[in-house]
Every structure is written in C-alpha cells, then in structure tokens.
Design a protein around this motif. Structure first.
Motif: not given
Length: 215
Positions: A2-5, A7, A12, A43, A45, A61, A85, A87
C-alpha cells in the motif's frame, strides 16, 4: 503493498513499474521477495531526501503496535511485512529513473523481507526459540548488497553494470571478462562506508534496530 497518502502519481507509477520489472526479470529469490511484498500490506513512502536521509530506508510503521502483536499472537511472514515500511527519496527516482527505483526496492526489499522474518520468528520464540532469526547489521547489509549485485547482472544493461562496478558490488578481472558479484568489493564497501567487519564490529542486531522484544 500500500502507498502512503499524498504520493504523486509519477512516483507511485515508478514504484509499481519497478516491482513489475523485478517480478518479470529478477532472479527466483528477487521474485519471491517482490511477490510477498506486493501481496502484503507493506507501506511505501516517498519523500525528499532531506527527510529520508538516504536513497531509501526501511523500518517499522509502529514499533509499539508490532511488539504488542508479537506478545499476543503468531505473525506470519506476509502479515509481518504489513508492519514494515520502505521509504524512497524522490531524488532517487528523479535522478536515477527506473534503475534507481528498481535498485532501491531490490536492496530495501531484502531488508523488509529480513525484518519480516525477524518479526515472525520473535512471535514464535516461545514455542520455537531455536529458530530465532535476528541478523546483525553486517549480515543484513551483506545480503542486501549481494541481491543488488545479482539484480544488476540479471538485467545486464550497461548503466546497471557501470553502477555496480562503481559501487564495488560487481567486479571484473579485465575489460572483456564477464562481471561477477564481488564479495571482496562488498566487504570493503561495508567496512569503508558502514564501519562494519565480519570478525569485528557487526553492528546492532535487527531487533535492536527495530526496537523489538521477545515474548
């Protein structure tokens, strides 16, 4: 995965394309790890290098929540990846393009996989203490560098090979000989860049880095 908000779409897409390429062209181990990541809730990031402080970094996380799960339940590998996660710096993608993105997720993906194995083994430590998996930083980086070298050879494009040679991950006996993953070069890189040695300072264990506790 899943992707962080927040992005940006281009980042992505770059990450998604990187995993597609790894799954299509990587080694069996690289495909195995990428498949677990894509099918997990790990996750992703993306942020400026000024925040991430590296081209890519892997961590937990919520360490407190992970320790609570370790104490109360059994955690499988794929579920454990959902505690992790990765990043990646925007500049890694902006400057390095797909090569930079793929390379980061091969390297950091190995860390994520090993961190998940550590979490899984800690959650089972009360019934299977002999199978505890808790590698040192040296061991983590050694495996991540080796899998990166394997990927460079697997893709076998000039820009990948040149990067590998420049980072001492790959070696070559002469200008016409085929390249190989260089154990000597990797050991030197880990010593010079990380201050790590196999017989001396191996750095902290994964559990120390992540703040994990046994049951």
């Amino acid at each position: 995965m899943k992707f962080d908000k927040g992005i940006a779409k281009k980042y992505r897409k770059s990450v998604e394309d990187a995993f597609d390429t790894i799954l299509e062209h990587g080694t069996d181990l690289q495909k195995h790890i990428a498949n677990h990541i894509v099918k997990s809730k790990m996750l992703v990031r993306v942020g400026p290098v000024s925040e991430i402080k590296a081209s890519g970094v892997t961590g937990l996380i919520d360490p407190a929540a992970t320790n609570e799960k370790i104490a109360e339940e059994r955690i499988g590998l794929r579920e454990a990846l959902g505690e992790v996660y990765i990043a990646i710096a925007e500049e890694t993608i902006d400057t390095g393009g797909q090569r930079g993105c793929e390379g980061t997720f091969v390297h950091e993906g190995r860390h994520a996989y090993d961190f998940a194995r550590t979490i899984e083994s800690f959650s089972n430590s009360d019934v299977n203490p002999l199978s505890l998996f808790d590698p040192t930083l040296y061991e983590l980086e050694l495996e991540a560098h080796k899998i990166s070298g394997d990927y460079m050879l697997c893709i076998n494009k000039p820009e990948y090979i040149d990067e590998g040679l420049g980072l001492m991950i790959l070696g070559r006996n002469d200008n016409v000989s085929p390249c190989f993953v260089s154990d000597e070069g990797i050991h030197k890189r880990l010593c010079d860049s990380y201050g790590l040695t196999p017989d001396g300072n191996q750095g902290p264990r994964a559990s120390e880095m992540l703040g994990l506790h046994l049951k």
